[in-house]
Design an enzyme around this catalytic site. Structure first.
Site, PDB file in Angstrom:
ATOM      1  N   LEU A 139       0.817  -1.214   0.000  1.00 56.98           N
ATOM      2  CA  LEU A 139       0.000   0.000   0.000  1.00 56.98           C
ATOM      3  C   LEU A 139       0.853   1.268   0.000  1.00 56.98           C
ATOM      4  CD1 LEU A 139      -2.930   0.971   0.307  1.00 56.98           C
ATOM      5  CD2 LEU A 139      -2.504   1.077   2.763  1.00 56.98           C
ATOM      6  N   ASP A 140       0.549   2.204  -0.865  1.00 56.52           N
ATOM      7  CA  ASP A 140       1.226   3.512  -0.917  1.00 56.52           C
ATOM      8  C   ASP A 140       2.713   3.386  -1.219  1.00 56.52           C
ATOM      9  OD1 ASP A 140      -1.212   4.479  -0.182  1.00 56.52           O
ATOM     10  OD2 ASP A 140      -0.670   4.886   1.891  1.00 56.52           O
TER      11      ASP A 140
END
Lengths: 277, 277, 277, 277
Positions: free
Chosen positions: C221-222
């Site tokens: 994520l990210d």
């Protein structure tokens, strides 16, 4: 006519501006510049006023204190140049930039001296006829080194210490002696890339923008109140060494901008944040 | 509780903030935001105050007027949405951007209608359930065309007219009917590249940055008070058509930013300049 | 005459540009644009060439493959519009911005549909005559919800999926099905403020600049390769809600810029970084 | 191993990259960096290549010339430091910035001397152990003054002349002797505010952004090819003196950036424009 900067940080209440400006009027002062900010979430009121024509400093402060609620902080500061000390390690771009500004009378400050744990910048400093204190950290514990630095600082009595790329971490003991008096330039866009070698971290993360952050130093490294930030665009073609080189311009500009804000008494701090007028 | 924006533009004198805030205090109002600026060169004082708790509008204005010197301009404005009309020609980027913001309730305004001298944007406007007025300029003199536009405007009664890439020059007659009520987006970094096809001019001059400017329209084309400007970097590889395309994003952002400043009553004008709080 | 984009990612060696352009010359093509980059640290060579006049696609690829070393990736892509799907939650600014661009023929893409886990944007989408798929996550496990989304995607067959403020985390299973095909806009200046509510985090840290980041989504994520970033200056006077509002303009501009780079096949990825021509 | 920069500016034709890189390959060189640009409107091809491993300079040039069409300009430049001269009047910010960079070995140049029509910067220059030439213009005609300057230049033999806030207009005669060798920093965002005191002009126009422009000097004042530009945001609160002070940081950064581009041979000029790789 002498000018003053009046800084008030207090609990918000109805009629504050009226009450404060009434006192300023009764004292015969003229307001040249005025800024207020109310932090509704924290119920705090901040006001910075530039006044002219003040006769009785003591009485003004007394009148303000008797009018404002008890939890307040009032500063009445003349615009006299502040005594500052610069601390550096090996890099010359921030130091050189400040020295050029100083020589050109762009900083409302007296540079009392430059302290470094290396001596490669001695010649540059001396060409500006300023005292250079070389305090090597070789063979010293952090504590021993800081003691030597602190003893020079005691002698120089700075109001503000500027870490102009001073690459050593300061102990809590050191920082606590100069609370909100130490200004640092961090070579990243905080809170990105906390810690060592931010340009390498930025390179490895593949960011498209890098930056620099000037902040007050508090007890948590890289976590003090941020004063100024700026950025530049980069692309894939830069190595981290090239990013570091490109970043120098941002670092020096941001540090100088923050220092000027400090010298003009434009900054309030509230917890780990700044209010800047 | 109803909120007001109080805008005062007057000759500077000692004690003004005190005198004004005393009146506001006596009226039982609470100041939520306050900004002042003194133009020392022109000896003018500008103050914008957001107040809450006002009971008697008429009395406040009367009290202020009797206290301030005669040459002043006082506006007491409620925060109600303003009626606006958008004027466009063929390009959709500024119009579309404003319509999306409007639908998302980001504009404190009522769009009364969209006027265009072309009809290609009718479908877009109608998909947002807003009235579209197609007023072709074909076979009409400038005067005749403006008369038709003015008659629609009279019917819509806008407080603000937004030229969202309306590509026709307005006559002095038209402009004088809506003084400081017409907002325009100019597709260059004014005062560079005044006149037609600024992107082509910019291409030919070989600039490395292009921009856009939102300004009030006055009687001298492209010479009204500037509200907002922004820029983007470009390089040699862009044709002027590509510069035009790249410029659209700046244009729409700058226009929306300026419109919001107008809708929040944050702008004073002084001759051909703006003071913005 | 048909145009192609040739993308080559291979081990660096002497004479590569010569060998590749010789093949292109022998095939009678004309080079309209050419970019190369050598990552010296990784010994990789990247080249993107826009060519015209190609007759035999198969043969060109065969000739290139026989000349280049074995570890390479060669893409020969026509400039045809790519099929894309947009995924959104409740916010309209990124979606609306892309729809306006689409209607204005600024995106070289076919929008096959918009998928949302809420239905408040249905009307906006339908006003642009595009299919809207409302797939609520109410009472569904992440797995069950993603299965429904995946089945719509299978039907729509997008080449690119744009998360235009889709506020749900995608599972590794989902992401692995569309590797380097999912584009996301993160509402912070990555890697600052990873995780939820970055504007609130930024407010609490007291930063002076906020930003947005468009990146490919990978399994962390990210943490996917960053394509584009941009920032805006803020100050102490903004609440985090106001920062969120101010950030919308950056988000939509950065997302659109990144999408255009993808649609123009300008991006190479190398581990978690991008090379962009 | 010695490195070269090869700059080719020629009429565009099919197969140019192939033909040039074939010659480079035959000469046993390794391409480390390569950029091309085709100006379709003018039918010109520009290529800058960094090569390593070249043995025979003369032969390479001969081979290139016999392959390219007749209207071309080929430069084969070693990366040796260039001899430069700085010219200043009274302001120290640009000069100081370049001197600090120079001392820090950030400029790939030899500063042969600094020429000024005032003597207030003599001490600063001498503290860097560089020769300072004070050539007052008092009681001299422009022609007489320039003759004195030209005679110093003849002695110093600079490859590049940097006008680091040299506030006198150069005659056509002077400029023609150093065509495309004179770099100037103009304190405005050209083409805005051509002529004298751009900050005052900017103040009076009420712009919200100011900037600086580095450009080659040609025979038309402020009209030479633009190399670099940058801007900063300002607001109504700045007097023109404060704008001038704020602008200094942009001026010095832009000038240094442009100078580095010149020193790295990254700039082609075409009429009054630059192509920069």
């Amino acid at each position: 006519m002498k000018k003053y900067r009046l800084l008030i940080d207090t609990i918000d209440q109805k009629g504050l501006i009226y009450k404060i400006t009434e006192i300023l009027y009764d004292h015969g002062t003229n307001i040249e510049k005025n800024n207020e900010f109310v932090d509704l979430a924290k119920n705090r009121f901040f006001m910075r006023t530039e006044i002219k024509g003040l006769v009785n400093e003591e009485k003004l402060l007394k009148d303000l204190r008797s009018t404002l609620s008890s939890h307040n902080k009032i500063d009445l500061i003349s615009g006299a140049p502040k005594d500052i000390v610069l601390m550096v390690t090996k890099e010359s771009h921030c130091l050189g930039d400040l020295l050029i500004r100083y020589q050109n009378q762009e900083l409302n400050a007296n540079i009392k001296g430059i302290i470094s744990n290396h001596n490669n910048l001695a010649e540059l400093v001396e060409s500006f006829s300023l005292p250079f204190f070389y305090i090597s950290h070789q063979d010293l514990s952090r504590e021993e080194h800081e003691e030597k630095v602190l003893s020079v600082l005691e002698q120089l009595q700075p109001e503000i210490i500027v870490l102009a790329k001073y690459m050593r971490i300061l102990s809590q003991n050191f920082v606590s002696k100069y609370e909100e008096k130490i200004l640092n330039i961090h070579h990243s866009f905080l809170p990105s890339f906390i810690g060592s070698n931010p340009y390498k971290q930025a390179y490895e993360r593949g960011v498209k923008i890098i930056g620099a952050t000037a902040h007050f130093v508090n007890e948590n490294l890289d976590d003090g109140p941020i004063i100024a930030q700026d950025v530049i665009n980069i692309d894939h073609s830069l190595s981290w060494m090239e990013m570091q080189k490109a970043g120098r311009d941002v670092e020096k500009i941001v540090l100088a901008r923050a220092l000027n804000l400090v010298l003009e008494d434009r900054i309030f701090t509230q917890e780990n944040k700044t209010i800047i007028f």
